[in-house]
Design an enzyme around this catalytic site. Structure first.
Site, PDB file in Angstrom:
ATOM      1  N   ASP A  50       0.939  -4.380   5.712  1.00 42.28           N
ATOM      2  CA  ASP A  50       0.180  -4.609   4.486  1.00 42.28           C
ATOM      3  C   ASP A  50      -0.121  -3.244   3.867  1.00 42.28           C
ATOM      4  O   ASP A  50       0.022  -2.209   4.528  1.00 42.28           O
ATOM      5  CB  ASP A  50      -1.125  -5.356   4.796  1.00 42.28           C
ATOM      6  CG  ASP A  50      -1.973  -5.602   3.554  1.00 42.28           C
ATOM      7  OD1 ASP A  50      -1.404  -5.989   2.512  1.00 42.28           O
ATOM      8  OD2 ASP A  50      -3.194  -5.393   3.607  1.00 42.28           O
ATOM      9  N   SER A  51      -0.565  -3.262   2.637  1.00 47.28           N
ATOM     10  CA  SER A  51      -0.920  -2.009   1.978  1.00 47.28           C
ATOM     11  C   SER A  51      -2.149  -1.366   2.602  1.00 47.28           C
ATOM     12  O   SER A  51      -2.376  -0.168   2.449  1.00 47.28           O
ATOM     13  CB  SER A  51      -1.172  -2.248   0.490  1.00 47.28           C
ATOM     14  OG  SER A  51      -2.266  -3.145   0.320  1.00 47.28           O
ATOM     15  N   CYS A  76       1.077  -9.187   2.738  1.00 44.89           N
ATOM     16  CA  CYS A  76       0.737  -8.515   1.486  1.00 44.89           C
ATOM     17  C   CYS A  76       1.288  -9.357   0.346  1.00 44.89           C
ATOM     18  O   CYS A  76       2.506  -9.554   0.249  1.00 44.89           O
ATOM     19  CB  CYS A  76       1.348  -7.121   1.469  1.00 44.89           C
ATOM     20  SG  CYS A  76       1.108  -6.210  -0.076  1.00 44.89           S
ATOM     21  N   GLU A 114     -11.393  -2.770   0.965  1.00 39.74           N
ATOM     22  CA  GLU A 114     -11.043  -1.535   1.660  1.00 39.74           C
ATOM     23  C   GLU A 114     -12.270  -0.638   1.859  1.00 39.74           C
ATOM     24  O   GLU A 114     -12.326   0.149   2.803  1.00 39.74           O
ATOM     25  CB  GLU A 114      -9.968  -0.771   0.877  1.00 39.74           C
ATOM     26  CG  GLU A 114      -8.608  -1.450   0.846  1.00 39.74           C
ATOM     27  CD  GLU A 114      -7.863  -1.351   2.168  1.00 39.74           C
ATOM     28  OE1 GLU A 114      -8.111  -0.389   2.910  1.00 39.74           O
ATOM     29  OE2 GLU A 114      -7.033  -2.235   2.457  1.00 39.74           O
ATOM     30  N   CYS A 133      -3.693 -12.774  -2.080  1.00 38.80           N
ATOM     31  CA  CYS A 133      -3.636 -11.420  -1.520  1.00 38.80           C
ATOM     32  C   CYS A 133      -4.367 -11.515  -0.193  1.00 38.80           C
ATOM     33  O   CYS A 133      -5.447 -12.118  -0.127  1.00 38.80           O
ATOM     34  CB  CYS A 133      -4.319 -10.421  -2.454  1.00 38.80           C
ATOM     35  SG  CYS A 133      -4.598  -8.775  -1.734  1.00 38.80           S
ATOM     36  N   HIS A 150      -6.087  -9.561   1.326  1.00 44.77           N
ATOM     37  CA  HIS A 150      -7.440  -8.991   1.311  1.00 44.77           C
ATOM     38  C   HIS A 150      -8.478 -10.057   0.956  1.00 44.77           C
ATOM     39  O   HIS A 150      -9.629  -9.983   1.383  1.00 44.77           O
ATOM     40  CB  HIS A 150      -7.535  -7.860   0.281  1.00 44.77           C
ATOM     41  CG  HIS A 150      -6.914  -6.572   0.696  1.00 44.77           C
ATOM     42  ND1 HIS A 150      -5.558  -6.383   0.734  1.00 44.77           N
ATOM     43  CD2 HIS A 150      -7.464  -5.392   1.089  1.00 44.77           C
ATOM     44  CE1 HIS A 150      -5.289  -5.143   1.117  1.00 44.77           C
ATOM     45  NE2 HIS A 150      -6.433  -4.531   1.354  1.00 44.77           N
TER      46      HIS A 150
END
Length: 271
Positions: free
Chosen positions: A10-11, A73, A151, A185, A187
Site C-alpha cells: 500500500d502507499s 491500495c 497517516e 481506499c 485507509h
C-alpha cells in the site's frame, strides 16, 4: 500446500486494514507487507507515477518469492490495474471484490464510493458496479484529506477535524440517497466508526480491506495455495520512511506491537 508468503503493499499504513482481515481469515499464512510511507499519498499522483511506484513495490515483494500479490491500495487497484494484472503470480486489488459486495448489499441500487482523486478519476468502481448492475446509480467522491488524516493517526472517533472532513465528503453521497458506501481506499475502513456515525445505521459500509481479504482466501483455496494448518502465520512489515508512526498506528489497528517486525527499506536500493 504452499509455504511461500503472501505479499501485500500500500502507499502507507491503510493496507493494514487488509492485513488485519487476512490475519483472521488466513491465520496460517505468512505475510510480507510493504508500506511506501516515504511516497504517500499515491492518490494525488498521475497515473504514470502510480504505475511506476506500483511496479517497484511489486518487484520488492517478488524478491520474497510471494505466492500472491495483493494491492491493498485503491489507487493502485484502479489507476494502475494494468501493472497489477501483469504479474506472474495471482494478484488482486480492491475494486472487484468491493464492487461485488456493494451490489449484493444495496437495496435501492444507489451506491456511494469514497476514494482518492486518482481512484475516482479512473472510473473503475463505476465501471465495475455498472457491469454487475446496469441500473445502479454510482456517486463517487474524491476524499484526498482522509489519507493524510489516517497517516497522521487522527483516527479517534471524536476527532473534530476528521469528523468535519468526513461530513463534508460524505454529504453529496447521502443527499443522493445512497444506502451503501464503498470505502474505496484501504485507509478509509480505519475511519469506519466516524463514517458510520455520520452516515447513520441505515447505510451499509463496504470495508474494502475485508472484501479483498475474503477474495484472497478464495483464490488461495481454489488454486491449492494455502499453507499447512499446523503453521501459525508470521508477519513482516517494511516501510520506506521512519518506522515509528507506522508502529504506533499498527498497535491500534492490529492490536499488537510490531516494532520487532517492522523494518525500514530504501526502495530504490532493492528494486
Amino acid at each position: 500446500m504452499d509455504k511461500r508468503p503472501i505479499g501485500v503493499f500500500d502507499s502507507g499504513l491503510g493496507g493494514l486494514s487488509t492485513v488485519r482481515a487476512m490475519k483472521k481469515l488466513l491465520p496460517n499464512e505468512d505475510i510480507i507487507y510493504f508500506g511506501d510511507t516515504g511516497r504517500v499519498p499515491y492518490g494525488t499522483r498521475s497515473n504514470e507515477t502510480v504505475e511506476t511506484y506500483a511496479a517497484q513495490d511489486i518487484k520488492f515483494l517478488q524478491s520474497f518469492s510471494c505466492k500472491m500479490i495483493v494491492a491493498a491500495c485503491g489507487t493502485v487497484s484502479t489507476a494502475a490495474a494494468n501493472v497489477l494484472s501483469s504479474t506472474e503470480e495471482p494478484s488482486t486489488g480492491i475494486a472487484k471484490p468491493s464492487a461485488k459486495a456493494a451490489v449484493n448489499a444495496t437495496k435501492n441500487n444507489v451506491i456511494g464510493v469514497m476514494g482518492t482523486s486518482a481512484t475516482v478519476n479512473s472510473g473503475a468502481f463505476d465501471e465495475e458496479i455498472n457491469r454487475l448492475c446496469g441500473s445502479a446509480k454510482v456517486v463517487s467522491v474524491s476524499c484526498p484529506l482522509l489519507v493524510s488524516l489516517v497517516e497522521s493517526n487522527w483516527i479517534d472517533v471524536d476527532d473534530e477535524v476528521t469528523n468535519a472532513a468526513v461530513k463534508r465528503y460524505i454529504t453529496p453521497i447521502l443527499e443522493a440517497g445512497a444506502d451503501t458506501i464503498i470505502l474505496g481506499c484501504t485507509h478509509f475502513p480505519i475511519l469506519a466508526p466516524i463514517i458510520q456515525k455520520i452516515a447513520g445505521d441505515k447505510v451499509t459500509l463496504i470495508d474494502s480491506g475485508l472484501e479483498e481479504a475474503r477474495y484472497v482466501k478464495s483464490v488461495l483455496e481454489s488454486q491449492g495455495l494455502t499453507n499447512d494448518k499446523s503453521h501459525l502465520g508470521k508477519h513482516r512489515y517494511f516501510v520506506s520512511d521512519k518506522t515509528q508512526n507506522f508502529v504506533d498506528v499498527a498497535r491500534v489497528l492490529l492490536g499488537e506491537d510490531i516494532s520487532g517486525n517492522c523494518e525500514f527499506v530504501d526502495i530504490f536500493k532493492v528494486i
